[in-house]
Design a protein around this motif. Structure first.
Motif, short mmCIF file in Angstrom:
data_model
loop_
_atom_site.label_atom_id
_atom_site.label_comp_id
_atom_site.label_asym_id
_atom_site.label_seq_id
_atom_site.Cartn_x
_atom_site.Cartn_y
_atom_site.Cartn_z
N ALA A 145 -34.36 44.41 -25.11
CA ALA A 145 -34.01 45.54 -26.07
C ALA A 145 -34.47 46.77 -25.57
O ALA A 145 -33.61 47.89 -25.57
N ARG B 272 -27.32 51.90 -34.74
CA ARG B 272 -26.78 50.61 -34.15
C ARG B 272 -28.03 49.62 -34.64
O ARG B 272 -29.09 49.74 -34.10
N TRP B 273 -27.44 48.89 -35.76
CA TRP B 273 -28.76 47.89 -35.85
C TRP B 273 -28.49 46.36 -35.36
O TRP B 273 -27.12 46.18 -35.16
N ASN B 274 -29.61 45.95 -34.76
CA ASN B 274 -29.46 44.48 -34.26
C ASN B 274 -30.56 43.65 -34.94
O ASN B 274 -31.57 43.64 -34.83
N VAL B 275 -29.86 42.62 -35.86
CA VAL B 275 -30.64 41.67 -36.34
C VAL B 275 -30.58 40.33 -35.95
O VAL B 275 -29.54 39.82 -35.79
N GLU B 276 -31.68 39.69 -35.45
CA GLU B 276 -31.89 38.56 -34.46
C GLU B 276 -32.90 37.70 -34.79
O GLU B 276 -34.01 38.11 -35.40
N ARG C 148 -37.53 39.24 -25.16
CA ARG C 148 -36.59 39.87 -26.26
C ARG C 148 -36.77 41.43 -26.26
O ARG C 148 -36.00 42.06 -26.33
N HIS D 53 -41.93 39.47 -39.23
CA HIS D 53 -40.58 40.24 -38.46
C HIS D 53 -41.44 41.18 -37.60
O HIS D 53 -42.29 41.56 -37.65
N ARG E 183 -32.15 53.53 -31.38
CA ARG E 183 -31.30 52.15 -31.75
C ARG E 183 -32.41 51.32 -32.57
O ARG E 183 -33.40 51.63 -32.17
N PHE F 97 -36.38 41.74 -35.35
CA PHE F 97 -36.43 40.20 -34.80
C PHE F 97 -37.16 39.54 -35.97
O PHE F 97 -38.38 39.87 -36.53
N THR G 16 -32.57 48.76 -22.78
CA THR G 16 -31.10 49.13 -22.87
C THR G 16 -30.58 50.54 -22.84
O THR G 16 -31.44 51.50 -23.35
N TRP H 128 -33.65 47.40 -33.48
CA TRP H 128 -33.64 45.85 -33.55
C TRP H 128 -34.53 45.33 -34.55
O TRP H 128 -35.69 45.97 -34.65
#
Length: 363
Positions: free
Chosen positions: A220, A202-206, A216, A245, A234, A238, A223, A236
């Motif tokens: 994360a 599960r990738w989250n790019v924010e 933030r 990054h 998981r 940012f 979670t 993330w």
């Protein structure tokens, strides 16, 4: 020897043999002198130096005074098992915390477990003892942040995001524990190792700013991961700017610990460097996976219904040491809530002198 030991330790082989094989008066003690005994002490010395991250360790230096503790003692015992093919019980390290004392006791404990090698996998793979505890707590509490292990990495410079995503996929493919879920059948959990194509990270790019980054990251990192359905990793990413990054890898404790973060980071770095060149990482396959360790541990401990097994002996030891208390007799604070909030709580208890002495004897 030079292939096994650091050079400063190899040079002192003769000194160690003399220290181990001679009695207090300087004469050879034939009862204590055993074949290759000094060499074993020297290898043990090298193992202890590596565990403590020290260049030199004297044979009369105290393991705990040099910074050792119970977790490092477990690591030392593991290195001794791998190097000398013999067991070094944790109790022995506490009773004789110098190399001279431990070396003399090594011959009292021959190999009790087979070597850790690749195992033939059964149709349903059991959990290790540690995984069983964590699975039980997960089922009791539900998905939460209690056993999350976050690793945040600040990345400066131009970032190749597709290469990074491919590198994480390489990481999951390399380590089976990162692509394992833990379903159960009628309350009996088992490990289901997904294929590399089945395991979806599960990738989250924010986008984030330096000001809101701590909040933030905290959100994360807290979670929850559903171990029955999700792999225990998981990710993330940012984005703070074109050249800045922060990568957050969130690992559940059932798949790793604090010591796992070093190899994890190194493998990710290797894979990213290769993917940035348009290549797959050319690393050597792992000799064993965690599933192999699980089966090896079961073979070593045996089963609780066998009175002669190691696990039965350990259970009996703690029953005797604790007086085999009745769980129904435990008194808990009456003001406890029904939902765990992880806030600190302190309550003072005064133990009678005999009970306090008994507890000190256990530790």
């Amino acid at each position: 020897m030079s292939e096994v030991l650091p050079l400063p330790l190899e040079d002192e082989l003769g000194d160690v043999r003399q220290a181990v094989d001679r009695d207090a008066g300087g004469d050879l003690d034939e009862e204590r002198r055993l074949p290759a005994h000094g060499e074993e002490a020297l290898r043990h010395r090298a193992d202890e130096g590596r565990v403590l991250r020290l260049e030199r360790v004297g044979i009369h230096d105290n393991f705990f005074e040099l910074g050792g503790h119970s977790l490092l003692a477990v690591r030392l015992a593991s290195r001794v098992r791998a190097t000398l093919d013999t067991e070094l019980p944790i109790k022995t390290i506490f009773e004789g915390p110098t190399i001279a004392e431990m070396a003399l006791r090594l011959h009292d404990h021959g190999p009790q477990c087979p070597p850790l090698v690749r195992q033939e996998r059964p149709e349903r793979l059991p959990l290790s003892a540690a995984q069983t505890r964590l699975w039980f707590l997960h089922r009791l509490e539900g998905p939460s942040a209690t056993y999350n292990i976050p690793l945040a990495l600040r990345l400066a410079g131009e970032l190749n995001v597709p290469a990074l995503q491919a590198a994480v996929a390489d990481l999951v493919s390399r380590h089976e524990s990162l692509r394992t879920v833990f379903p159960d059948i009628q309350g009996e959990p088992y490990q289901r190792i997904l294929s590399a194509t089945e395991a979806q990270v599960r990738w989250n790019v924010e986008t984030a700013t330096e000001a809101d980054l701590p909040e933030r990251l905290s959100a994360a990192a807290t979670t929850g991961i559903d171990l029955c359905l999700e792999i225990p990793l998981r990710v993330w990413l940012f984005k703070l700017g074109e050249q800045q990054h922060v990568l957050l890898l969130l690992l559940h404790h059932i798949a790793g610990d604090g010591w796992s973060l070093g190899p994890l980071s190194r493998d990710l770095t290797t894979a990213y460097a290769a993917r940035s060149r348009g290549q797959a990482p050319a690393w050597t396959p792992l000799a064993v996976q965690y599933a192999d360790y699980t089966l090896w541990q079961q073979a070593c401990l045996g089963t609780a219904d066998n009175p002669g097994s190691q696990i039965s002996k350990q259970i009996e030891f703690w029953r005797t040491a604790s007086g085999d208390p009745d769980p129904e007799s435990f008194l808990f604070p009456s003001e406890r809530g029904t939902v765990m909030n992880l806030r600190n709580y302190r309550k003072r208890y005064f133990l009678p002198a005999l009970k306090a002495a008994g507890l000190a004897g256990i530790t």
